[in-house]
Design a protein around this motif. Structure first.
Motif, mmCIF file in Angstrom:
data_model
loop_
_atom_site.group_PDB
_atom_site.id
_atom_site.type_symbol
_atom_site.label_atom_id
_atom_site.label_comp_id
_atom_site.label_asym_id
_atom_site.label_seq_id
_atom_site.Cartn_x
_atom_site.Cartn_y
_atom_site.Cartn_z
ATOM 1 N N ASN A 1 5.846 0.203 -3.968
ATOM 2 C CA ASN A 1 5.915 -1.196 -4.382
ATOM 3 C C ASN A 1 5.967 -1.285 -5.902
ATOM 4 O OD1 ASN A 1 5.579 -3.129 -1.976
ATOM 5 N ND2 ASN A 1 3.982 -1.604 -1.614
ATOM 6 N N ASP A 2 6.751 -2.217 -6.406
ATOM 7 C CA ASP A 2 6.834 -2.433 -7.847
ATOM 8 C C ASP A 2 5.548 -3.078 -8.337
ATOM 9 O OD1 ASP A 2 10.267 -3.531 -7.487
ATOM 10 O OD2 ASP A 2 9.428 -1.511 -7.614
ATOM 11 N N VAL A 3 4.882 -2.440 -9.282
ATOM 12 C CA VAL A 3 3.645 -2.970 -9.832
ATOM 13 C C VAL A 3 3.686 -2.854 -11.345
ATOM 14 C CG1 VAL A 3 2.294 -2.369 -7.793
ATOM 15 C CG2 VAL A 3 2.454 -0.742 -9.678
ATOM 16 N N ALA A 4 2.732 -3.468 -12.004
ATOM 17 C CA ALA A 4 2.598 -3.339 -13.453
ATOM 18 C C ALA A 4 1.163 -3.628 -13.843
ATOM 19 C CB ALA A 4 3.549 -4.298 -14.180
ATOM 20 N N ASP A 5 0.647 -2.871 -14.805
ATOM 21 C CA ASP A 5 -0.697 -3.066 -15.338
ATOM 22 C C ASP A 5 -1.735 -3.040 -14.212
ATOM 23 O OD1 ASP A 5 0.349 -3.407 -17.952
ATOM 24 O OD2 ASP A 5 0.759 -5.507 -17.520
ATOM 25 N N VAL B 1 4.332 -6.577 -1.606
ATOM 26 C CA VAL B 1 2.947 -6.984 -1.432
ATOM 27 C C VAL B 1 2.210 -6.969 -2.758
ATOM 28 C CG1 VAL B 1 2.163 -4.654 -0.941
ATOM 29 C CG2 VAL B 1 0.862 -6.590 -0.083
ATOM 30 N N ALA B 2 2.626 -6.088 -3.692
ATOM 31 C CA ALA B 2 1.919 -6.000 -4.966
ATOM 32 C C ALA B 2 2.111 -7.236 -5.822
ATOM 33 C CB ALA B 2 2.381 -4.767 -5.735
ATOM 34 N N SER B 3 3.184 -7.976 -5.589
ATOM 35 C CA SER B 3 3.465 -9.100 -6.472
ATOM 36 C C SER B 3 2.558 -10.281 -6.204
ATOM 37 C CB SER B 3 4.921 -9.534 -6.331
ATOM 38 O OG SER B 3 5.156 -10.064 -5.040
ATOM 39 N N ASN B 4 2.176 -10.498 -4.965
ATOM 40 C CA ASN B 4 1.315 -11.620 -4.631
ATOM 41 C C ASN B 4 0.711 -11.406 -3.249
ATOM 42 O OD1 ASN B 4 0.009 -14.009 -4.273
ATOM 43 N ND2 ASN B 4 1.776 -15.313 -4.711
ATOM 44 N N PRO B 5 -0.454 -10.795 -3.172
ATOM 45 C CA PRO B 5 -1.063 -10.538 -1.869
ATOM 46 C C PRO B 5 -1.361 -11.804 -1.081
ATOM 47 C CG PRO B 5 -2.112 -9.235 -3.588
ATOM 48 C CD PRO B 5 -1.230 -10.228 -4.263
ATOM 49 N N TYR B 6 -1.389 -12.943 -1.740
ATOM 50 C CA TYR B 6 -1.670 -14.183 -1.038
ATOM 51 C C TYR B 6 -0.431 -14.757 -0.349
ATOM 52 C CZ TYR B 6 -6.155 -14.337 -3.387
ATOM 53 O OH TYR B 6 -7.412 -14.043 -3.840
ATOM 54 N N ALA C 1 2.051 -11.206 -12.592
ATOM 55 C CA ALA C 1 2.881 -10.297 -13.376
ATOM 56 C C ALA C 1 2.773 -8.864 -12.925
ATOM 57 C CB ALA C 1 2.498 -10.382 -14.857
ATOM 58 N N VAL C 2 2.006 -8.599 -11.851
ATOM 59 C CA VAL C 2 1.932 -7.219 -11.385
ATOM 60 C C VAL C 2 3.241 -6.775 -10.744
ATOM 61 C CG1 VAL C 2 -0.547 -7.276 -11.020
ATOM 62 C CG2 VAL C 2 0.961 -7.910 -9.163
ATOM 63 N N VAL C 3 4.141 -7.718 -10.464
ATOM 64 C CA VAL C 3 5.451 -7.316 -9.955
ATOM 65 C C VAL C 3 6.311 -6.869 -11.129
ATOM 66 C CG1 VAL C 3 6.365 -9.655 -10.108
ATOM 67 C CG2 VAL C 3 7.436 -8.037 -8.564
ATOM 68 N N ARG D 1 -0.774 0.965 -18.066
ATOM 69 C CA ARG D 1 -0.240 -0.149 -18.852
ATOM 70 C C ARG D 1 1.268 -0.162 -18.742
ATOM 71 N NH1 ARG D 1 0.782 -4.708 -20.739
ATOM 72 N NH2 ARG D 1 0.368 -5.285 -22.912
ATOM 73 N N GLY D 2 1.794 -1.199 -18.100
ATOM 74 C CA GLY D 2 3.237 -1.317 -17.959
ATOM 75 C C GLY D 2 3.681 -1.162 -16.516
#
Length: 318
Positions: free
Chosen positions: A186-190, A15-20, A43-45, A210-211
């Motif tokens: 969930n995999d997230v970034a920044d 879900v973190a990669s693209n909530p839409y 890029a949050v994934v 950050r990261g």
């Protein structure tokens, strides 16, 4: 803290990669400039890197969760009283925040823009927005900086005005609320995350990360950074060693936080770094650009005909 899990092509998208679950509106609209930068939201994934050293994300306040929750102020978001010292704030009135809004965190090193996910973390976004708009975050020093060689390379913790290290007091708005933990695992970034205690409650403290990371239930992720990455990188460079954990070696001050709904943002191209225009749309001459003097005008003498001013549409932190 969970290590990163390898995902196959058939795995569901986190879900973190693209909530839409599709193309984000700002990408579909085809707007230019600043909004094109929002495409980086995808890029949050997490795409690469080890997150074995991200256990810091499971941190707790030294005295968090040590006492039972105070009197319940509101059932929605389960807002309870807290015995905080320092700057306080009236409790928020839980509502339905915008699905997407932009929070601009203004620091003495520059601005960091965060897209808030109101549909994924309504209580967290509502509380952060409320504290921002009431000026709670205005003028305070961040209290903790963690840096390391692997992702996340920097974690900056702020949001506790009046905080003093070495004390047993708690710092916050005088209330806590039950924060969302749906992003845990969930995999997230920044991202921007609220700090939670052992009971899953958050106050005002937040962390800019950050990261890449895999957050646990110890934090509540409420948004993704879309601009100002270099500001966090600059703050991380303040340390003399790659691995650091403690108060920032040089003061990092939050000047204020403003929150703007996406619908209220300018729809035109980014004006940063471009030729400014007058209110009538006529391009002005950038400073330092040579012009041909009119007949009879002394060479090298510039006589301004008008002075352009910019009036902010909203007060910082208000």
């Amino acid at each position: 803290m969970e290590p990163r899990r390898d995902r196959s092509e058939t795995d569901d998208e986190p879900v973190a990669s693209n909530p839409y679950r599709g193309t984000a509106p700002w990408q579909r609209e085809g707007s230019g400039g600043w909004k094109r930068g929002l495409a980086g939201f995808g890029a949050v994934v997490l795409t690469a890197g080890s997150v074995a050293a991200v256990a810091w994300l499971a941190f707790r306040d030294d005295d968090a969760g040590a006492e039972e929750a105070g009197e319940v102020i509101s059932e929605q978001c389960t807002i309870t009283e807290a015995d905080d010292v320092g700057k306080g704030a009236d409790p928020m009135e839980p509502g339905t925040p915008a699905e997407r809004s932009i929070a601009t965190v203004q620091t003495n090193y520059g601005e960091i823009a965060v897209m808030l996910w109101g549909d994924l973390a309504p209580c967290g976004v509502e509380a952060f927005t409320h504290l921002s708009q009431t000026g709670f975050y205005t003028s305070h020093d961040c209290d903790r900086l963690t840096t390391q060689a692997v992702d996340p390379t920097a974690i900056l913790r702020c949001g506790s005005p009046g905080y003093e290290s070495g004390t047993e007091e708690s710092y916050g708005p005088g209330w806590r609320f039950q924060a969302e933990t749906g992003m845990a695992g969930n995999d997230v970034a920044d991202v921007l995350a609220l700090v939670t205690d052992d009971q899953g409650q958050a106050g005002s403290s937040f962390a800019l990360i950050r990261g890449a990371a895999v957050p646990t239930a110890g934090v509540s992720v409420i948004g993704g950074i879309v601009d100002g990455y270099e500001v966090l990188d600059q703050i991380a460079a303040l340390t003399e060693t790659v691995e650091y954990d403690g108060e920032p070696p040089l003061p990092v001050e939050i000047w204020g936080v403003t929150v703007t709904d996406l619908g209220d943002l300018p729809t035109g191209p980014d004006t940063i770094g471009e030729t400014p225009t007058t209110p009538t749309g006529t391009p002005t001459t950038p400073a330092g650009t040579a012009t041909t003097p009119a007949p009879g005008t002394a060479t090298g003498t510039a006589t301004p005909t008008a002075t352009a001013t910019a009036t902010p549409t909203s007060k910082v932190g208000g």
